[in-house]
Scaffold this motif. Structure first.
Motif, PDB file in Angstrom:
ATOM      1  N   MET A   1      38.299  32.436  23.094  1.00 55.73           N
ATOM      2  CA  MET A   1      39.366  33.163  22.420  1.00 55.73           C
ATOM      3  C   MET A   1      40.495  33.425  23.414  1.00 55.73           C
ATOM      4  SD  MET A   1      38.319  37.170  22.313  1.00 55.73           S
ATOM      5  CE  MET A   1      38.123  38.104  23.836  1.00 55.73           C
ATOM      6  N   ARG A   2      41.673  33.713  22.854  1.00 55.20           N
ATOM      7  CA  ARG A   2      42.791  34.097  23.699  1.00 55.20           C
ATOM      8  C   ARG A   2      42.831  35.614  23.847  1.00 55.20           C
ATOM      9  NH1 ARG A   2      47.912  31.767  20.826  1.00 55.20           N
ATOM     10  NH2 ARG A   2      46.760  32.715  19.103  1.00 55.20           N
ATOM     11  N   GLY A   3      43.257  36.043  25.016  1.00 59.00           N
ATOM     12  CA  GLY A   3      43.452  37.452  25.268  1.00 59.00           C
ATOM     13  C   GLY A   3      44.551  37.625  26.290  1.00 59.00           C
ATOM     14  N   VAL A   4      44.979  38.863  26.469  1.00 54.97           N
ATOM     15  CA  VAL A   4      46.021  39.189  27.450  1.00 54.97           C
ATOM     16  C   VAL A   4      45.405  40.119  28.478  1.00 54.97           C
ATOM     17  CG1 VAL A   4      48.267  40.259  27.813  1.00 54.97           C
ATOM     18  CG2 VAL A   4      47.843  38.917  25.738  1.00 54.97           C
ATOM     19  N   VAL A   5      45.521  39.734  29.752  1.00 54.67           N
ATOM     20  CA  VAL A   5      44.968  40.559  30.822  1.00 54.67           C
ATOM     21  C   VAL A   5      46.055  40.876  31.837  1.00 54.67           C
ATOM     22  CG1 VAL A   5      42.639  39.615  30.561  1.00 54.67           C
ATOM     23  CG2 VAL A   5      44.226  38.561  32.193  1.00 54.67           C
ATOM     24  N   ALA A   6      45.900  42.020  32.474  1.00 53.67           N
ATOM     25  CA  ALA A   6      46.731  42.360  33.630  1.00 53.67           C
ATOM     26  C   ALA A   6      46.047  41.774  34.849  1.00 53.67           C
ATOM     27  CB  ALA A   6      46.873  43.867  33.754  1.00 53.67           C
ATOM     28  N   ILE A   7      46.705  40.835  35.510  1.00 53.70           N
ATOM     29  CA  ILE A   7      46.098  40.171  36.658  1.00 53.70           C
ATOM     30  C   ILE A   7      46.401  40.905  37.965  1.00 53.70           C
ATOM     31  CG2 ILE A   7      46.092  37.919  35.545  1.00 53.70           C
ATOM     32  CD1 ILE A   7      48.623  37.232  37.193  1.00 53.70           C
ATOM     33  N   ALA A   8      47.261  41.911  37.889  1.00 54.84           N
ATOM     34  CA  ALA A   8      47.608  42.749  39.041  1.00 54.84           C
ATOM     35  C   ALA A   8      48.205  44.030  38.475  1.00 54.84           C
ATOM     36  CB  ALA A   8      48.611  42.043  39.960  1.00 54.84           C
ATOM     37  N   LEU A   9      48.456  45.002  39.340  1.00 58.20           N
ATOM     38  CA  LEU A   9      49.167  46.197  38.928  1.00 58.20           C
ATOM     39  C   LEU A   9      50.662  45.966  39.103  1.00 58.20           C
ATOM     40  CD1 LEU A   9      46.965  49.040  40.459  1.00 58.20           C
ATOM     41  CD2 LEU A   9      46.984  48.205  38.105  1.00 58.20           C
ATOM     42  N   GLY A  10      51.422  46.344  38.092  1.00 54.61           N
ATOM     43  CA  GLY A  10      52.859  46.132  38.184  1.00 54.61           C
ATOM     44  C   GLY A  10      53.501  46.196  36.811  1.00 54.61           C
ATOM     45  N   GLY A  11      54.654  45.567  36.682  1.00 56.84           N
ATOM     46  CA  GLY A  11      55.417  45.583  35.449  1.00 56.84           C
ATOM     47  C   GLY A  11      54.914  44.574  34.450  1.00 56.84           C
ATOM     48  N   PRO A  12      55.704  44.306  33.399  1.00 54.10           N
ATOM     49  CA  PRO A  12      55.280  43.380  32.346  1.00 54.10           C
ATOM     50  C   PRO A  12      54.888  42.001  32.862  1.00 54.10           C
ATOM     51  CG  PRO A  12      57.218  44.604  31.653  1.00 54.10           C
ATOM     52  CD  PRO A  12      57.007  44.941  33.100  1.00 54.10           C
ATOM     53  N   GLU A  13      55.437  41.620  33.997  1.00 51.70           N
ATOM     54  CA  GLU A  13      55.151  40.279  34.516  1.00 51.70           C
ATOM     55  C   GLU A  13      53.684  40.075  34.887  1.00 51.70           C
ATOM     56  OE1 GLU A  13      55.928  42.938  37.948  1.00 51.70           O
ATOM     57  OE2 GLU A  13      56.972  42.551  36.047  1.00 51.70           O
ATOM     58  N   VAL A  14      52.907  41.163  35.027  1.00 53.58           N
ATOM     59  CA  VAL A  14      51.495  41.007  35.410  1.00 53.58           C
ATOM     60  C   VAL A  14      50.620  40.657  34.215  1.00 53.58           C
ATOM     61  CG1 VAL A  14      51.826  42.670  37.264  1.00 53.58           C
ATOM     62  CG2 VAL A  14      50.794  43.434  35.118  1.00 53.58           C
ATOM     63  N   LEU A  15      51.166  40.711  32.996  1.00 53.84           N
ATOM     64  CA  LEU A  15      50.380  40.383  31.812  1.00 53.84           C
ATOM     65  C   LEU A  15      50.351  38.870  31.616  1.00 53.84           C
ATOM     66  CD1 LEU A  15      51.571  43.138  29.314  1.00 53.84           C
ATOM     67  CD2 LEU A  15      49.441  43.060  30.620  1.00 53.84           C
ATOM     68  N   GLN A  16      49.160  38.348  31.458  1.00 51.00           N
ATOM     69  CA  GLN A  16      48.978  36.902  31.368  1.00 51.00           C
ATOM     70  C   GLN A  16      48.082  36.562  30.184  1.00 51.00           C
ATOM     71  OE1 GLN A  16      48.228  34.517  35.041  1.00 51.00           O
ATOM     72  NE2 GLN A  16      46.290  34.000  34.054  1.00 51.00           N
ATOM     73  N   VAL A  17      48.525  35.604  29.372  1.00 46.04           N
ATOM     74  CA  VAL A  17      47.697  35.105  28.276  1.00 46.04           C
ATOM     75  C   VAL A  17      46.674  34.138  28.867  1.00 46.04           C
ATOM     76  CG1 VAL A  17      47.682  33.859  26.086  1.00 46.04           C
ATOM     77  CG2 VAL A  17      49.630  35.320  26.672  1.00 46.04           C
ATOM     78  N   THR A  18      45.413  34.331  28.509  1.00 46.65           N
ATOM     79  CA  THR A  18      44.359  33.524  29.111  1.00 46.65           C
ATOM     80  C   THR A  18      43.229  33.317  28.115  1.00 46.65           C
ATOM     81  OG1 THR A  18      42.918  33.335  31.054  1.00 46.65           O
ATOM     82  CG2 THR A  18      43.106  35.511  30.052  1.00 46.65           C
ATOM     83  N   ASP A  19      42.353  32.374  28.412  1.00 44.33           N
ATOM     84  CA  ASP A  19      41.144  32.171  27.617  1.00 44.33           C
ATOM     85  C   ASP A  19      40.053  33.094  28.134  1.00 44.33           C
ATOM     86  OD1 ASP A  19      42.180  30.171  25.942  1.00 44.33           O
ATOM     87  OD2 ASP A  19      41.782  28.622  27.449  1.00 44.33           O
ATOM     88  N   LEU A  20      39.402  33.793  27.214  1.00 44.25           N
ATOM     89  CA  LEU A  20      38.334  34.724  27.549  1.00 44.25           C
ATOM     90  C   LEU A  20      37.074  34.336  26.785  1.00 44.25           C
ATOM     91  CD1 LEU A  20      40.345  38.072  27.272  1.00 44.25           C
ATOM     92  CD2 LEU A  20      39.648  36.930  29.380  1.00 44.25           C
ATOM     93  N   PRO A  21      35.903  34.720  27.282  1.00 42.46           N
ATOM     94  CA  PRO A  21      34.669  34.431  26.546  1.00 42.46           C
ATOM     95  C   PRO A  21      34.678  35.138  25.193  1.00 42.46           C
ATOM     96  CG  PRO A  21      34.191  35.131  28.803  1.00 42.46           C
ATOM     97  CD  PRO A  21      35.645  35.392  28.574  1.00 42.46           C
ATOM     98  N   ASP A  22      34.140  34.471  24.178  1.00 40.83           N
ATOM     99  CA  ASP A  22      34.007  35.121  22.883  1.00 40.83           C
ATOM    100  C   ASP A  22      33.015  36.271  23.002  1.00 40.83           C
ATOM    101  OD1 ASP A  22      35.722  33.310  21.724  1.00 40.83           O
ATOM    102  OD2 ASP A  22      34.125  31.995  21.007  1.00 40.83           O
ATOM    103  N   PRO A  23      33.383  37.465  22.533  1.00 37.66           N
ATOM    104  CA  PRO A  23      32.468  38.600  22.650  1.00 37.66           C
ATOM    105  C   PRO A  23      31.312  38.486  21.661  1.00 37.66           C
ATOM    106  CG  PRO A  23      34.400  39.241  21.415  1.00 37.66           C
ATOM    107  CD  PRO A  23      34.657  37.841  21.882  1.00 37.66           C
ATOM    108  N   GLU A  24      30.206  39.114  21.991  1.00 37.60           N
ATOM    109  CA  GLU A  24      29.056  39.195  21.108  1.00 37.60           C
ATOM    110  C   GLU A  24      28.755  40.657  20.826  1.00 37.60           C
ATOM    111  OE1 GLU A  24      25.748  37.107  22.720  1.00 37.60           O
ATOM    112  OE2 GLU A  24      26.777  35.158  22.758  1.00 37.60           O
ATOM    113  N   ALA A  25      28.349  40.932  19.600  1.00 40.25           N
ATOM    114  CA  ALA A  25      28.056  42.303  19.200  1.00 40.25           C
ATOM    115  C   ALA A  25      26.711  42.737  19.761  1.00 40.25           C
ATOM    116  CB  ALA A  25      28.057  42.425  17.681  1.00 40.25           C
ATOM    117  N   GLY A  26      26.707  43.829  20.517  1.00 37.62           N
ATOM    118  CA  GLY A  26      25.477  44.394  21.037  1.00 37.62           C
ATOM    119  C   GLY A  26      24.905  45.427  20.089  1.00 37.62           C
ATOM    120  N   LEU A  27      23.977  46.219  20.566  1.00 34.65           N
ATOM    121  CA  LEU A  27      23.343  47.252  19.767  1.00 34.65           C
ATOM    122  C   LEU A  27      24.381  48.270  19.293  1.00 34.65           C
ATOM    123  CD1 LEU A  27      20.679  48.530  18.740  1.00 34.65           C
ATOM    124  CD2 LEU A  27      20.603  49.808  20.895  1.00 34.65           C
ATOM    125  N   GLY A  28      24.452  48.491  17.978  1.00 31.28           N
ATOM    126  CA  GLY A  28      25.402  49.449  17.424  1.00 31.28           C
ATOM    127  C   GLY A  28      26.840  49.000  17.495  1.00 31.28           C
TER     128      GLY A  28
END
Length: 306
Positions: A1-28
């Motif tokens: 899936m696609r997600g947006v992560v902050a790859i460093a601390l800073g302004g808007p430029e630190v936000l990066q669109v990246t591929d992330l693992p698909d989450p799985e539902a745990g207990l509850g």
């Protein structure tokens, strides 16, 4: 899936669109297919490291308020089913970005979510949880609204301030609402009895026994509070007016599922109002942060996922 992560601390430029693992539902838990996620000043505070408890080490995903559909359910998630429309708040103060809402899918505890009533769209719903709960809980720290007691709400045109204005007026306060140019009619329609311009020196207002400082302005707003009054601020501010016996309270959000369900229901029924300034695709999260930082938005900016 696609997600947006902050790859460093800073302004808007630190936000990066990246591929992330698909989450799985745990207990509850359930996995929510995100349709809308609200952009809050708290998200910007997270990326710049200016949050209570200290900065979060990158990488992490911002995002508190989400709305979408249940895509899958884990064991113990009996009250939510696949296909349910839901809205909720990720308690970012405890998850600290694991997870955050800036993603196509999120594994969420069922306690974070409530069903989305028919007639309330995903985008509008995503503006409710953090702002409305903060306003409701903050007002509970103030003296009760007896005999038309006055309250001053700063930032009444904003998310938290708008909900505070409505809830205070409904509870019986005489509401003085501070609003920027062009927002005067909006805050009147929210129930404000008097509108105070953002350019007015607040030392000329009041004195009032209660202040909901949603901006917050700190001492610049506290000058309007009478001796022995109460100030509630939504972010830490320096000690103010202690010599006059003014009590200072800090409102930090506490997630309350029952309260959230009630507030969302009131918005769906038209009893509480919210507003959206603009929507942008999730992949434009960095530009969305720039828009919020630039100011001038009337309503919340919401990221959407097709």
């Amino acid at each position: 899936m696609r997600g947006v992560v902050a790859i460093a601390l800073g302004g808007p430029e630190v936000l990066q669109v990246t591929d992330l693992p698909d989450p799985e539902a745990g207990l509850g838990q359930v996995v929510v297919r995100i349709r809308a996620v609200c952009v809050h000043p708290a998200d910007i505070a997270a990326t710049t490291g200016q949050i209570p408890g200290g900065p979060v080490a990158p990488p992490f995903s911002p995002g508190w308020d989400i709305a979408g559909e249940v895509a899958s359910a884990g064991p113990g998630a009996s009250d939510l089913r696949v296909g349910d429309r839901v809205v909720g708040m990720i308690p970012w103060y405890s998850t600290r970005g694991t997870p955050g809402g800036y993603a196509e899918f999120v594994a969420a505890d069922t306690d974070w979510l409530v069903r989305l009533p028919d007639g309330l769209d995903f985008v509008s719903a995503a503006t409710v949880p953090l702002n409305a709960q903060t306003a409701h809980q903050g007002l509970s720290l103030l003296p009760p609204a007896v005999d038309g007691r006055s309250i001053l709400v700063t930032g009444a045109g904003g998310g938290v301030g708008g909900f505070a204005t409505q809830l205070a007026a409904r509870s019986g306060y005489h509401v003085l609402a501070q609003a920027g140019h062009g927002d005067e009619q909006w805050v009147r329609d929210l129930g404000a009895h008097e509108v105070v311009s953002r350019t007015v020196d607040l030392s000329t207002v009041g004195p009032v026994p209660a202040l909901f400082d949603a901006v917050p302005l700190g001492e610049a707003a506290a000058v309007a509070v009478e001796d022995g009054g109460v100030v509630v601020a939504t972010r830490p501010t320096p000690a103010i007016a202690a010599a006059r016996g003014v009590r200072q309270e800090l409102q930090l959000i506490r997630h309350d599922r029952d309260l959230l369900a009630d507030l969302v229901g009131q918005v769906a029924a038209g009893q509480l109002r919210t507003r959206v300034a603009e929507t942008m695709p999730l992949t434009d999260a960095a530009d969305a942060h720039r828009r919020v930082l630039a100011g001038g938005l009337r309503g919340k900016l919401v990221l959407t996922v097709d």
